[in-house]
Design an enzyme around this catalytic site. Structure first.
Site, PDB file in Angstrom:
ATOM      1  NE  ARG A 145       8.962  18.563 -27.755  1.00  0.00           N
ATOM      2  CZ  ARG A 145       7.859  18.420 -27.021  1.00  0.00           C
ATOM      3  NH1 ARG A 145       7.031  19.452 -26.875  1.00  0.00           N
ATOM      4  NH2 ARG A 145       7.571  17.262 -26.434  1.00  0.00           N
ATOM      5  CE  LYS A 151       8.509  16.073 -30.570  1.00  0.00           C
ATOM      6  NZ  LYS A 151       9.269  14.826 -30.331  1.00  0.00           N
ATOM      7  CG  HIS A 154      16.142  18.621 -27.405  1.00  0.00           C
ATOM      8  ND1 HIS A 154      15.045  19.341 -27.823  1.00  0.00           N
ATOM      9  CD2 HIS A 154      15.653  17.444 -26.917  1.00  0.00           C
ATOM     10  CE1 HIS A 154      13.963  18.633 -27.635  1.00  0.00           C
ATOM     11  NE2 HIS A 154      14.293  17.482 -27.066  1.00  0.00           N
ATOM     12  NE  ARG A 157      12.019  19.141 -24.531  1.00  0.00           N
ATOM     13  CZ  ARG A 157      10.756  19.303 -24.156  1.00  0.00           C
ATOM     14  NH1 ARG A 157      10.356  20.472 -23.694  1.00  0.00           N
ATOM     15  NH2 ARG A 157       9.893  18.301 -24.220  1.00  0.00           N
ATOM     16  CG  HIS A 162       8.190  14.315 -22.187  1.00  0.00           C
ATOM     17  ND1 HIS A 162       9.233  14.132 -21.289  1.00  0.00           N
ATOM     18  CD2 HIS A 162       8.750  14.891 -23.278  1.00  0.00           C
ATOM     19  CE1 HIS A 162      10.353  14.565 -21.820  1.00  0.00           C
ATOM     20  NE2 HIS A 162      10.083  15.033 -23.028  1.00  0.00           N
ATOM     21  CE1 TYR A 166      16.242  15.195 -20.082  1.00  0.00           C
ATOM     22  CE2 TYR A 166      13.903  14.713 -20.042  1.00  0.00           C
ATOM     23  CZ  TYR A 166      15.011  15.189 -20.702  1.00  0.00           C
ATOM     24  OH  TYR A 166      14.898  15.645 -21.991  1.00  0.00           O
TER      25      TYR A 166
END
Length: 303
Positions: free
Chosen positions: A149, A173, A249, A252, A275, A284
């Protein structure tokens, strides 16, 4: 307790107790500031379901997207759940607040050929030795090569790199740390930047040896490179290729899709991307199947 006072207390709770990322806290702050503006200096206990519905209706009238309205709904639900738990209010008025369904939009993805041409052109520009060109090439190579990110990239320090193993340690995150691999082209670009580009940029710092001394990527004035500058770089370089306004992004998204196209395991891609849920990574697989369908329709004589 007034709504603005309660909002500040809740934001401190998100930062200090739940330890959410600064970007997430900023988003909550923005949403609650909007609620404050709509309701004025009301007491928190005076805000009812109709007031919340009216606030969201104003967002609809402004033309805000479904995703934005859904995020605001989630923000206010979390806020009032906390207020109820801490007994700032007797009842939660947001329980019956309906969140709009998010539209199913697939992320924009560049082809491997497009990115190869772009990165090759940037490598040629960087060969002249301009520190900004060296940095920009390294930034794009690492964004794509490690699928990180933009906040993770901008937060990198030099010590986070392991050139021997070709891995980088990132803080994702929820303050979750992970180690992700990157390829040889990214390593070469980063090493060239560290040797020939970063020292020149570091010399421009107002306070040499200050808090940004350990930062991997530096801006034009020697401070830590910020997300806005990376957004501008990607938009300028990749936007014309995709025919749209794109940000970091997109690299990514492209990396994740190309990994799956190449046969990578879905759970391995989940680990690389950081994730928490496999469901987030599964988007994806839809991108890959969409690309497969498009290729079939273009190539098969009986399509």
């Amino acid at each position: 307790m007034r709504i603005d006072e309660a909002a500040e207390a809740y934001l401190r709770h998100l930062e200090q107790v739940r330890r959410l990322s600064p970007a997430t806290v900023r988003a909550y702050r923005s949403d609650l500031a909007g609620l404050h503006a709509a309701c004025g200096d009301s007491e928190l206990a005076d805000i009812d379901l109709e007031a919340l519905r009216d606030w969201l209706w104003q967002a609809v009238q402004r033309g805000d997207s479904r995703a934005t309205i859904a995020r605001r709904t989630a923000a206010v639900r979390g806020f009032f759940a906390w207020a109820t738990e801490t007994e700032a209010v007797d009842a939660d008025p947001s329980l019956r607040l309906v969140s709009p369904k998010r539209g199913k939009t697939l992320p924009k993805v560049a082809t491997a050929e497009t990115l190869d041409e772009l990165l090759t052109a940037m490598a040629e520009a960087a060969a002249a030795g301009d520190p900004g060109a060296l940095r920009d090439h390294a930034v794009l190579e690492l964004l794509y090569g490690a699928a990180v990110r933009v906040s993770e990239l901008c937060g990198l320090d030099i010590d986070d790199l392991d050139p021997d193993r070709r891995t980088v340690r990132v803080l994702g995150k929820g303050a979750k740390e992970r180690v992700v691999p990157f390829g040889l082209p990214a390593l070469r670009a980063v090493e060239a930047y560290l040797v020939r580009g970063r020292p020149v940029l570091a010399a421009r710092a107002v306070e040499p040896g200050g808090t940004t001394a350990s930062a991997l990527f530096l801006g034009a004035r020697g401070g830590r490179l910020g997300p806005r500058a990376v957004y501008d770089l990607v938009s300028r370089r990749l936007g014309p290729e995709l025919g749209a306004q794109v940000g970091p992004h997109a690299l990514r998204h492209s990396a994740a899709t190309h990994l799956l196209d190449g046969g990578a395991d879905l759970r391995a891609v989940q680990e690389i991307l950081g994730h928490a849920s496999l469901g987030t990574t599964q988007i994806y697989t839809h991108v890959s199947s969409e690309r497969l369908t498009a290729s079939y329709r273009l190539a098969h004589p009986r399509a």
